[in-house]
Design an enzyme around this catalytic site. Structure first.
Site, short mmCIF file in Angstrom:
data_model
loop_
_atom_site.label_atom_id
_atom_site.label_comp_id
_atom_site.label_asym_id
_atom_site.label_seq_id
_atom_site.Cartn_x
_atom_site.Cartn_y
_atom_site.Cartn_z
N GLU A 121 0.86 -1.19 0.00
CA GLU A 121 0.00 0.00 0.00
C GLU A 121 0.89 1.25 0.00
O GLU A 121 1.88 1.29 0.73
CB GLU A 121 -0.83 -0.07 1.29
CG GLU A 121 -1.51 1.19 1.71
CD GLU A 121 -1.97 1.12 3.17
OE1 GLU A 121 -2.70 2.02 3.56
OE2 GLU A 121 -1.59 0.19 3.91
N ILE A 123 1.46 4.88 1.19
CA ILE A 123 0.93 5.78 2.22
C ILE A 123 1.44 7.19 1.93
O ILE A 123 2.65 7.41 1.83
CB ILE A 123 1.37 5.33 3.63
CG1 ILE A 123 0.79 3.95 3.95
CG2 ILE A 123 0.90 6.35 4.68
CD1 ILE A 123 1.14 3.41 5.32
N ASP A 227 13.42 -2.59 14.79
CA ASP A 227 14.46 -1.68 14.26
C ASP A 227 13.91 -0.26 14.29
O ASP A 227 13.87 0.44 13.28
CB ASP A 227 14.83 -2.09 12.84
CG ASP A 227 16.08 -1.37 12.33
OD1 ASP A 227 16.78 -0.72 13.14
OD2 ASP A 227 16.36 -1.43 11.11
P1 ADP Z 1 14.90 0.43 2.44
O1 ADP Z 1 14.39 -0.92 2.87
O2 ADP Z 1 15.61 0.40 1.15
O3 ADP Z 1 15.67 1.13 3.55
P2 ADP Z 1 12.48 1.92 3.16
O4 ADP Z 1 11.48 0.87 3.53
O5 ADP Z 1 13.14 2.65 4.28
O6 ADP Z 1 13.59 1.31 2.16
O7 ADP Z 1 11.74 2.95 2.20
C1 ADP Z 1 12.39 4.02 1.56
C2 ADP Z 1 11.60 5.32 1.69
O8 ADP Z 1 10.34 5.17 1.07
C3 ADP Z 1 11.30 5.65 3.16
O9 ADP Z 1 12.17 6.64 3.62
C4 ADP Z 1 9.87 6.15 3.15
O10 ADP Z 1 9.82 7.56 3.23
C5 ADP Z 1 9.30 5.71 1.85
N1 ADP Z 1 8.27 4.68 2.04
C6 ADP Z 1 8.46 3.45 2.57
N2 ADP Z 1 7.32 2.73 2.56
C7 ADP Z 1 6.38 3.54 1.99
C8 ADP Z 1 4.98 3.36 1.70
N3 ADP Z 1 4.35 2.21 1.93
N4 ADP Z 1 4.33 4.40 1.15
C9 ADP Z 1 4.97 5.56 0.86
N5 ADP Z 1 6.28 5.77 1.11
C10 ADP Z 1 6.98 4.78 1.67
#
Ligand code: ADP
Length: 322
Positions: A121, A123, A227
């Site tokens: 999803e 967000i 984490d």
């Molecule tokens: P990684 O596993 O490569 O560290 P992240 O899960 O931290 O990646 O996601 C990278 C960036 O994307 C985050 O800093 C966040 O702002 C954005 N993000 C992560 N998940 C979502 C989501 N479901 N919807 C919108 N933005 C997201």
């Protein structure tokens, strides 16, 4: 003459094979778009754009006529890493307490090479710094409402940063934390850096854990994000907390604060947390032990800049536990 006899014939016979492999990959459909246009219910992709900020994978946002999707891809790992992330997100989602993106699909990027993706999803994140008290309260609610019939651990192993994190089901918390958290990282430090000095001190600390954690009585396994630092905390458009990128397992709730040195939690966060999950006797004596796991992991991930912190935490505990 002395021309190498193998070079020419083999390079001639390789070329068509490489070309054929490239064609196969080009002919393969894109599994991310296939899902979005299949189960995802979209008929049109309106826009796709990279999302910055991640450390490990490439993130992309897809806007479609069926809404927006958030996709992470990684060409270096198979689907296991994202399957573990999805299992964690699903477990947190099921508690109905703190907002996490709902995972939708995990799969391999190609049949011919490594690489995998996760679709979840999307967000819309807000710009506010978020309400710390709300974050503390919702996190405590997640810890409080979750329960595990299998003890401490998780159904899958996952990663902390890019370090493997093993989660075999274990009845006793101290055993789990000793063997699968501190012990695992110490062994990795010894293997990676040959740091026998820290390893030996760490073993002495591990032997003394029952003394150091003697105030703990009947630890209840709680679902942990695992984490929780500021890079994994956000707010949605309504200003409600969102947590991302978990390394979930069932553990002692206090272990959730092991990354607090990178989280910026203030007094309003802790006050709200302890209203729902009351502070247990000896809390202050254990905080550095739980941070130690993450300091050891940082030593493993980023090198000897973290060695001093690891050593001083271990020394301070060895000085009190005789
Ligand atoms: P990684 O596993 O490569 O560290 P992240 O899960 O931290 O990646 O996601 C990278 C960036 O994307 C985050 O800093 C966040 O702002 C954005 N993000 C992560 N998940 C979502 C989501 N479901 N919807 C919108 N933005 C997201």
């Amino acid at each position: 003459s002395c021309q190498p006899v193998v070079a020419r014939p083999s390079s001639r016979s390789f070329a068509p094979r490489i070309f054929a492999a490239r064609l196969r990959i080009m002919a393969e459909s894109d599994p991310v778009l296939d899902w979005i246009k299949g189960d995802g219910g979209a008929t049109k992709i309106l826009r796709s754009a990279p999302v910055g900020g991640g450390c490990i994978s490439t993130a992309t946002r897809y806007d479609t006529d069926a809404g927006s999707f958030f996709v992470k891809t990684n060409w270096d790992t198979g689907p296991a890493m994202f399957e573990a992330e999805a299992a964690g997100l699903n477990a947190m989602h099921a508690t109905g307490t703190i907002r996490v993106p709902k995972p939708l699909k995990v799969g391999p990027l190609s049949a011919y090479s490594r690489g995998s993706f996760i679709i979840m999803e999307y967000i819309e994140m807000g710009s506010s710094r978020g309400n710390q008290a709300e974050l503390g309260r919702q996190l405590a609610e997640m810890h409080k409402t979750s329960s595990s019939e299998k003890g401490f651990g998780f159904d899958v192993d996952n990663t902390i940063g890019s370090t493997p994190q093993k989660n075999p089901w274990t009845d006793d918390w101290i055993t789990f934390f000793r063997d699968h958290r501190l012990g695992f990282q110490l062994q990795l430090i010894k293997d990676q850096y040959g740091d026998n000095d820290l390893y030996v001190k760490g073993q002495r600390l591990m032997e003394r854990l029952p003394t150091l954690m003697k105030d703990l009585d009947n630890v209840r396994p709680c679902l942990l994000h695992g984490d929780l630092w500021s890079g994994n905390v956000a707010t949605d458009a309504k200003g409600s907390p969102v947590v991302l990128d978990p390394a979930c397992y069932y553990g002692h709730n206090e272990a959730e604060f092991g990354m607090s040195w990178c989280a910026g939690f203030g007094p309003s966060f802790y006050d709200a947390y302890f209203k729902v999950m009351p502070k247990q006797p000896g809390f202050e004596q254990r905080t550095e032990l739980y941070k130690l796991y993450h300091y050891l992991n940082h030593y493993n991930l980023f090198g000897s800049g973290y060695r001093g912190s690891c050593t001083s935490i271990i020394n301070s505990y060895l000085a009190v536990a005789r």
